[in-house]
Write a protein that holds these residues in place. Structure first.
Motif, PDB file in Angstrom:
ATOM      1  N   ARG A  18       0.867  -1.187   0.000  1.00 27.08           N
ATOM      2  CA  ARG A  18       0.000   0.000   0.000  1.00 27.08           C
ATOM      3  C   ARG A  18       0.900   1.232   0.000  1.00 27.08           C
ATOM      4  NH1 ARG A  18      -5.047   0.638   1.846  1.00 27.08           N
ATOM      5  NH2 ARG A  18      -4.433   2.224   3.339  1.00 27.08           N
ATOM      6  N   VAL A  21       0.883   8.502  -2.127  1.00 21.70           N
ATOM      7  CA  VAL A  21       1.604   9.479  -2.946  1.00 21.70           C
ATOM      8  C   VAL A  21       1.086  10.873  -2.595  1.00 21.70           C
ATOM      9  CG1 VAL A  21       2.129  10.277  -5.290  1.00 21.70           C
ATOM     10  CG2 VAL A  21       1.886   7.819  -4.834  1.00 21.70           C
ATOM     11  N   ASN A  29       1.551  13.380 -10.042  1.00 23.16           N
ATOM     12  CA  ASN A  29       0.902  12.463  -9.110  1.00 23.16           C
ATOM     13  C   ASN A  29       0.237  11.310  -9.883  1.00 23.16           C
ATOM     14  OD1 ASN A  29      -0.775  11.237  -7.125  1.00 23.16           O
ATOM     15  ND2 ASN A  29      -0.745  13.118  -5.925  1.00 23.16           N
ATOM     16  N   ASP A  30      -0.478  11.670 -10.958  1.00 23.10           N
ATOM     17  CA  ASP A  30      -1.187  10.645 -11.744  1.00 23.10           C
ATOM     18  C   ASP A  30      -0.220   9.677 -12.435  1.00 23.10           C
ATOM     19  OD1 ASP A  30      -3.609  11.634 -10.995  1.00 23.10           O
ATOM     20  OD2 ASP A  30      -3.965  12.772 -12.839  1.00 23.10           O
ATOM     21  N   ALA A  33       1.119   7.357  -9.730  1.00 24.26           N
ATOM     22  CA  ALA A  33       0.082   6.426  -9.253  1.00 24.26           C
ATOM     23  C   ALA A  33      -0.222   5.362 -10.305  1.00 24.26           C
ATOM     24  CB  ALA A  33      -1.179   7.196  -8.886  1.00 24.26           C
ATOM     25  N   THR A  34      -0.308   5.786 -11.561  1.00 18.55           N
ATOM     26  CA  THR A  34      -0.604   4.838 -12.645  1.00 18.55           C
ATOM     27  C   THR A  34       0.498   3.786 -12.745  1.00 18.55           C
ATOM     28  OG1 THR A  34      -1.764   6.572 -13.854  1.00 18.55           O
ATOM     29  CG2 THR A  34      -1.105   4.638 -15.114  1.00 18.55           C
ATOM     30  N   ARG A  37       0.333   1.452  -9.676  1.00 18.63           N
ATOM     31  CA  ARG A  37      -0.823   0.533  -9.754  1.00 18.63           C
ATOM     32  C   ARG A  37      -0.552  -0.550 -10.778  1.00 18.63           C
ATOM     33  NH1 ARG A  37      -4.507   5.484  -9.362  1.00 18.63           N
ATOM     34  NH2 ARG A  37      -4.865   5.578  -7.117  1.00 18.63           N
ATOM     35  N   HIS A  41       0.513  -2.396  -7.024  1.00 18.65           N
ATOM     36  CA  HIS A  41       0.369  -1.764  -5.718  1.00 18.65           C
ATOM     37  C   HIS A  41      -0.995  -1.093  -5.573  1.00 18.65           C
ATOM     38  CE1 HIS A  41       4.556  -2.516  -5.179  1.00 18.65           C
ATOM     39  NE2 HIS A  41       4.919  -1.722  -6.174  1.00 18.65           N
ATOM     40  N   SER A  42      -1.406  -0.931  -4.314  1.00 20.05           N
ATOM     41  CA  SER A  42      -2.613  -0.172  -4.012  1.00 20.05           C
ATOM     42  C   SER A  42      -2.164   1.249  -3.654  1.00 20.05           C
ATOM     43  CB  SER A  42      -3.332  -0.858  -2.848  1.00 20.05           C
ATOM     44  OG  SER A  42      -4.175   0.035  -2.202  1.00 20.05           O
ATOM     45  N   VAL A  43      -2.693   2.265  -4.345  1.00 21.72           N
ATOM     46  CA  VAL A  43      -2.176   3.630  -4.219  1.00 21.72           C
ATOM     47  C   VAL A  43      -3.255   4.602  -3.754  1.00 21.72           C
ATOM     48  CG1 VAL A  43      -1.043   5.548  -5.429  1.00 21.72           C
ATOM     49  CG2 VAL A  43      -0.520   3.180  -6.079  1.00 21.72           C
ATOM     50  N   GLN A  45      -3.796   8.712  -3.443  1.00 22.84           N
ATOM     51  CA  GLN A  45      -3.213   9.956  -3.943  1.00 22.84           C
ATOM     52  C   GLN A  45      -3.737  11.162  -3.172  1.00 22.84           C
ATOM     53  OE1 GLN A  45      -4.401   8.606  -8.249  1.00 22.84           O
ATOM     54  NE2 GLN A  45      -2.986  10.337  -8.472  1.00 22.84           N
TER      55      GLN A  45
END
Ligand code: CA
Length: 241
Positions: A18, A21, A29-30, A33-34, A37, A41-43, A45
């Motif tokens: 987990r 960010v 950030n995107d 996160a992308t 993931r 992973h579990s993200v 934001q």
């Protein structure tokens, strides 16, 4: 609301991690996160420093990716306050060239690391993998995590929002049973069989009694996680559903 499934963590398998960010530039950030993931992973934001700090206190993460220049609270200050609160989650700082090396080094300790912007997403993914592997080998564990509640079967430590909760052996067994059945209602009869086994042949009232003890310790002044399903039993879940 972040997902609150029970996950074994921290794990030697980085795919189960987990990650939080905190970065105010939404495009960066995107992208981060992308990519994370995509790695499995579990993200979660967030864009604001204060929100980021609050989230590290509220829920368990295996890694925090922390931009240094943030609105609300800067990344170094967030890390300082996390450590002050006893949260030892590794941090990967995202720094600007203008941050001096000395300043960065002062904050990068133990499992932490930093990346200077602009960085490649591949580099970030590699660093994240390395940090998670280090953390995984340092603390192999079957830690049970639900929302901001953690239970470590190996050390028998229970924490809510990072704070240690002292439980009796029976309370510990009861919480363990609720945790492994998180989001599923368990009956008093099931609890009696699992927690008390053959040691007790009295009434199911003892379950109510111990649920009461556990509530006072776990839910004390916090959003309740232990809920009563009238006429059925009990369930560990967050309040939002
Ligand atoms: Ca920024």
């Amino acid at each position: 609301m972040v997902d609150t499934g029970v996950v074994p963590s921290p794990s030697s398998d980085p795919a189960l991690s987990r990650i939080l960010v905190v970065e105010d530039e939404s495009s960066i950030n995107d992208v981060i996160a992308t990519a994370l993931r995509y790695q499995g992973h579990s993200v979660v934001q967030l864009a604001d420093g204060r929100d980021g700090l609050a989230e590290t206190a509220r829920a368990h993460f295996d890694l925090v990716v922390l931009d240094v220049m943030l609105p609300g609270l800067d990344g170094f200050e967030i890390c300082r306050r996390m450590r002050e609160a006893g949260t030892l989650t590794p941090v990967l700082f995202l720094t600007a060239r203008s941050d001096t090396e000395d300043r960065i080094r002062g904050f990068v300790t133990g499992g932490d690391d930093y990346l200077t912007k602009p960085f490649s997403v591949n580099e970030l993914v590699l660093r994240v993998g390395a940090i998670l592997r280090r953390a995984g080998t340092a603390a192999p564990s079957n830690l049970l995590v639900f929302d901001d509640l953690t239970l470590d079967p190996a050390t028998r430590e229970v924490r809510r929002s990072g704070r240690l909760v002292e439980l009796s052996p029976t309370e510990f067994s009861l919480l363990h049973f609720l945790l492994v059945n998180a989001n599923h209602v368990v009956s008093k009869a099931q609890i009696l069989v699992d927690v008390w086994a053959d040691d007790y042949d009295g009434s199911e009232n003892i379950v109510e009694l111990y649920i009461g003890y556990l509530r006072r310790k776990i839910d004390d002044g916090r959003p309740p996680l232990i809920h009563t399903k009238r006429g059925v039993g009990y369930v560990l879940r967050t309040a939002e559903r």
